[in-house]
Design an enzyme around this catalytic site. Sequence first.
Site, PDB file in Angstrom:
ATOM      1  CG  ASP A 270     -35.641 -41.702  22.455  1.00 37.61           C
ATOM      2  OD1 ASP A 270     -35.058 -42.906  23.307  1.00 37.61           O
ATOM      3  OD2 ASP A 270     -36.740 -42.190  22.431  1.00 37.61           O
TER       4      ASP A 270
ATOM      5  NE  ARG B 184     -44.935 -41.035  17.300  1.00 39.24           N
ATOM      6  CZ  ARG B 184     -44.918 -41.062  18.734  1.00 39.24           C
ATOM      7  NH1 ARG B 184     -43.630 -40.333  18.965  1.00 39.24           N
ATOM      8  NH2 ARG B 184     -45.949 -41.025  19.521  1.00 39.24           N
TER       9      ARG B 184
ATOM     10  CG  HIS C 104     -39.507 -44.728  20.841  1.00 37.28           C
ATOM     11  ND1 HIS C 104     -39.803 -44.281  19.385  1.00 37.28           N
ATOM     12  CD2 HIS C 104     -40.227 -43.703  21.374  1.00 37.28           C
ATOM     13  CE1 HIS C 104     -41.428 -43.353  19.487  1.00 37.28           C
ATOM     14  NE2 HIS C 104     -40.639 -43.278  21.029  1.00 37.28           N
TER      15      HIS C 104
ATOM     16  CD  GLU D 117     -38.707 -46.018  16.318  1.00 37.27           C
ATOM     17  OE1 GLU D 117     -39.783 -45.654  17.012  1.00 37.27           O
ATOM     18  OE2 GLU D 117     -37.620 -45.156  16.349  1.00 37.27           O
TER      19      GLU D 117
ATOM     20  CB  ILE E  96     -41.903 -32.252  25.171  1.00 40.39           C
ATOM     21  CG1 ILE E  96     -42.301 -33.416  25.895  1.00 40.39           C
ATOM     22  CG2 ILE E  96     -40.306 -32.566  25.325  1.00 40.39           C
ATOM     23  CD1 ILE E  96     -42.908 -34.418  25.089  1.00 40.39           C
TER      24      ILE E  96
END
Lengths: 329, 329
Positions: free
Chosen positions: B267, B243, B290, B272, B158
Amino acid sequence: MPGTILLTDHPWPEVEIETAAFASAGFELVADSIETPEGKHVEFLVDRHDPVAIMTCWAQVSAAAIQRPTSLRIVARMGVGLDNIVVSAATRRGTWVTNVPDYCVEEVSDHAIAMLLSLWRGINAMDRSVKAGQWNPASARLERVSEKTIGIVGYGNIGRATARKMTRGFGCKVLVNSPSLLRQHVAGTQLADRSVVADLATIQQNADAIVFHAPLTPQTRHLANDVFFAGLARRPLLINVSRGGLVDNDSLIRALNTGKIAAAGLDVIEGEPAPPASVTARSDVIATPHVAFTSAASLLELRQRATQEVLRVLRGEAPRHPCNQPVTL
Amino acid sequence: MPGTILLTDHPWPEVEIETAAFASAGFELVADSIETPEGKHVEFLVDRHDPVAIMTCWAQVSAAAIQRPTSLRIVARMGVGLDNIVVSAATRRGTWVTNVPDYCVEEVSDHAIAMLLSLWRGINAMDRSVKAGQWNPASARLERVSEKTIGIVGYGNIGRATARKMTRGFGCKVLVNSPSLLRQHVAGTQLADRSVVADLATIQQNADAIVFHAPLTPQTRHLANDVFFAGLARRPLLINVSRGGLVDNDSLIRALNTGKIAAAGLDVIEGEPAPPASVTARSDVIATPHVAFTSAASLLELRQRATQEVLRVLRGEAPRHPCNQPVTL
């Protein structure tokens, strides 16, 4: 040859750069408010100050405003498009019309892509939802950009920049369209930036997003009307970062309501600076207030280049970016 | 060898793909709700169903959950990171741990860039302002992307995708950092994608945006703490799409309040699915729930690849993407 330079409007808070440059050459700058005045008010300002140069950002510069000054040498557009200047009136009285064609290429292209990505990745809608206290990943309907086909209408400096970023950066298929492209190339020709020349019907059939980078002319006014939207096959995004007049607002609303397009990203909207809330308030529209051209760097370049162009003409030199050929000089 | 496969959680509305694939091989899928259960509830489900395979999206799979089944062959992470699985417990009892390392590379990278561009081009803030009936271009403080230096922390698939898009697409300078990069290259080495290997201090000094593409490990937990933020020189954007645990929320809030960073795109957020509103409600934070990994294409790939990996192991074959080397098989 001192004289007065009229700056009709300026969407930046002060005019120190312009004032200082003109003062050092013996000219006085008269700057109106940062609000864009009506065309009639520009004519009033012209009568009052009898300028040798008019600089305009968004204000309408009418035939009357061009005809009335004693000795008008230049109408300088602080920007790219010329749709707010009656160029023919300037040409007739021997006045140069200039623009700054190359100052905000990166910005407008970045802005179009920011809107594309925001919509495909759900950034605005999901940020609103998270800010409202929800955390609902299962509601996401997001997209993989590399699989998309982008249609770009208008292939000047800005259209080319967007094409390059989407092909080289994201690996998208890019279809590009402009009258001059189609005069130079057969539809289907692949260009150096890997984009492919296409007629409008091909873009309507194949594009997952359509980006308008075209000038506003009688030919492009309301290009996005009911007929245009009816021809769309893939429920694309529509991005307009050129001029509001390219899109018919009522047709746009119908296209969103009937699902002919998935969403719209609009930096320009017919009716601005008071565009209809029936367009802007929708959750499937993201809107910014005609700022795609701006950045600290681009505004500085715009102001310096436009100011230097005016000084060049007032010194008797030819402008660097003439947009007409005045009949008498 | 029929048996039960436990899917602890699934952030997609139905499990038809998984159910059909397992049924055709004689296995029964038990799927819990789309809400992520507590680790204790996973242990309860394990006790109840005695699975031969556990598939998990976000749910914690504890040492107890791994030890208790009669014959657990595989714990399959439906995703990339392994921070919710006690891998060592699986290794000890001879159970494979697998992930799907290559399924959402484009999506997460696109999402990070969407957040970068949204912030630099003011899309979210100005859309809110236009939706509130304002049209205020003079308030814009936007940026030219090509002049920016991007620091990327984490250089797996990524990180490499984001680096490539920002160098080739936007012409940015990109600094990349990971422990393995710095083992293989001297800092300052230019890679094939034109990004430059850098230590973290160089990124802190030079980056206009820092993007986290790193896994959550004991070494990266709270990487963005007060000390990290204090070392930032250019008031960068912070983008976290890996994360939540990489960023200390309290430190982030202090860094925003004191101007050590200009804004954040998140994100993932510690806390969360109920992240603190003190982070998400800010106008200088954009947040999504997320979902960076999701698209129609990537979810399909994830579900198919994870399901096939489980079936492969249950047939007695080696997994394609093992994340451990079980001590006994």
